[in-house]
Design a protein around this motif. Structure first.
Motif, PDB file in Angstrom:
ATOM      1  N   GLU A   2       0.810  -1.220   0.000  1.00 32.77           N
ATOM      2  CA  GLU A   2       0.000   0.000   0.000  1.00 32.77           C
ATOM      3  C   GLU A   2       0.843   1.270   0.000  1.00 32.77           C
ATOM      4  OE1 GLU A   2      -1.336  -1.712   3.315  1.00 32.77           O
ATOM      5  OE2 GLU A   2      -3.287  -2.367   2.598  1.00 32.77           O
ATOM      6  N   ASP A 180       4.403  -7.924   6.730  1.00 32.40           N
ATOM      7  CA  ASP A 180       3.859  -8.036   5.364  1.00 32.40           C
ATOM      8  C   ASP A 180       4.622  -9.074   4.548  1.00 32.40           C
ATOM      9  OD1 ASP A 180       2.294  -5.948   6.238  1.00 32.40           O
ATOM     10  OD2 ASP A 180       3.355  -4.410   5.109  1.00 32.40           O
ATOM     11  N   ASP A 202       1.551 -11.705   5.480  1.00 35.03           N
ATOM     12  CA  ASP A 202       0.684 -10.594   5.082  1.00 35.03           C
ATOM     13  C   ASP A 202      -0.791 -10.989   5.021  1.00 35.03           C
ATOM     14  OD1 ASP A 202       0.702  -7.753   4.113  1.00 35.03           O
ATOM     15  OD2 ASP A 202      -0.426  -8.696   2.497  1.00 35.03           O
ATOM     16  N   GLU A 236      -1.418 -12.300  10.082  1.00 29.47           N
ATOM     17  CA  GLU A 236      -2.212 -11.092  10.313  1.00 29.47           C
ATOM     18  C   GLU A 236      -3.468 -11.129   9.448  1.00 29.47           C
ATOM     19  OE1 GLU A 236       0.134  -7.543   9.343  1.00 29.47           O
ATOM     20  OE2 GLU A 236      -0.271  -7.792   7.218  1.00 29.47           O
TER      21      GLU A 236
HETATM   22 MG    MG Z   1       0.599  -3.616   5.847  1.00 30.78          MG
END
Ligand code: MG
Ligand code: C2E
Ligand code: MG
Ligand code: MG
Length: 282
Positions: A2, A180, A202, A236
């Protein structure tokens, strides 16, 4: 990633985007005051241990509650802070709150780890080691209870200074997590070079696990690879029971995601900790 997309968008000369950039610049002018005035605060997202089903730690995530604009995403102000030399102040603010909170929870007799995100910019300053050391000492937190989350690209700068800095952190007993994981270059060479104690898979792979066989395979093989290198694994973005069960079968060590808990103010996290076992069993 991102942050990279965001960076690319900044370079376009679209009037709407320009306005966006100006808006971010105007925010930056207030960043220092916002930190000092308490508008920027730290939310804590719990992490659960798969074996005990108890909350074993949290990730510190910066939040900006702007009096006029409302909630501003860290994606907006962290990148802007990085680009305008405000990232150290922001990082120190988050570190100080996170370490204070972790020390408080550990004093209750719980084994609790706190994770803080570090961007590439701060990994370039060797003073960070002594800064963190003094914050740990001030609050009385054992270094092993602090985890620094860095992305592969942040750790693998061409100068090699970031790796040296991370090695110095490790020497103090601080934990290092590759954030990530899977979105960067993810070469075996990098995995060997970065002195990480943990790999954080990630969200994009984790959230797709229930629908995509290849994402499931990716997660499974990452867990096996990490374990064979002696590293622990945290997933995550766990949002579904099915995902949690699959991760448990795969031997994932820890999980984080909306299913376990959203990022929340410290007071909420603090109240949640003694009751979490009951919640997860129910
Ligand atoms: Mg991230
Ligand atoms: P990250 O370190 O990868 O943090 C995870 C992001 O995923 C957080 O977004 C979190 O709220 C979100 N998340 C966690 N579980 C779930 C889930 O189950 N579903 C979904 N959809 N999302 C979930 P957030 O808080 O917006 O932070 C975004 C990014 O901003 C972070 O990504 C991190 O790279 C950066 N960031 C946040 N705080 C700081 C900071 O203090 N310093 C630095 N350098 N970066 C920070
Ligand atoms: Mg993170
Ligand atoms: Mg992450």
């Amino acid at each position: 990633d991102e942050a990279v997309e965001e960076g690319a968008r900044w370079k376009e000369y679209d009037p709407a985007k320009l306005q966006d950039a100006e808006w971010k610049l105007s925010l930056l002018g207030r960043l220092d005051a916002a930190i000092d005035g308490g508008e920027i605060w730290v939310a804590y997202q719990p992490k659960m241990d798969m074996k005990t089903k108890a909350i074993c730690g949290a990730e510190a995530l910066a939040r900006w509650s702007h009096p006029e604009k409302g909630e501003i995403s860290p994606q907006d102000f962290v990148l802007a802070a990085e680009q305008h030399n405000r990232i150290e102040k922001l990082t120190n603010h988050v570190l100080n709150d996170a370490i204070r909170v972790a020390a408080e929870i550990n004093r209750r007799g719980l084994d609790f780890d706190m994770a803080v995100n570090l961007s590439a910019r701060v990994l370039d300053n060797p003073d960070l080691v002594s800064t963190i050391q003094s914050i740990l000492a001030r609050h009385g937190l054992e270094p092993r209870h602090l985890t620094l989350e860095v992305t592969e690209s942040a750790a693998m700068t061409s100068s090699g200074r970031s790796i040296e800095l991370l090695e110095n952190m490790r020497a103090l007993g601080i934990q290092i997590s590759i954030d990530d994981y899977g979105t960067g270059f993810s070469t075996l060479e990098y995995l060997k070079k970065i002195p990480a104690t943990e790999i954080k898979i990630d969200r994009s792979f984790v959230s797709a696990m229930d629908k995509s066989q290849s994402d499931k395979l990716m997660v499974n093989s990452t867990i096996a690879l990490a374990h064979s290198l002696g590293r622990t694994v945290v997933a995550e973005g766990v949002e579904k029971e099915d995902t949690l069960r699959a991760l448990e079968e795969m031997g994932c060590d820890r999980v984080q995601g909306y299913l376990i808990g959203r990022p929340m103010p410290y007071e909420k996290l603090s109240a949640l900790i003694p009751t979490v076992k009951a919640i997860m069993v129910a």
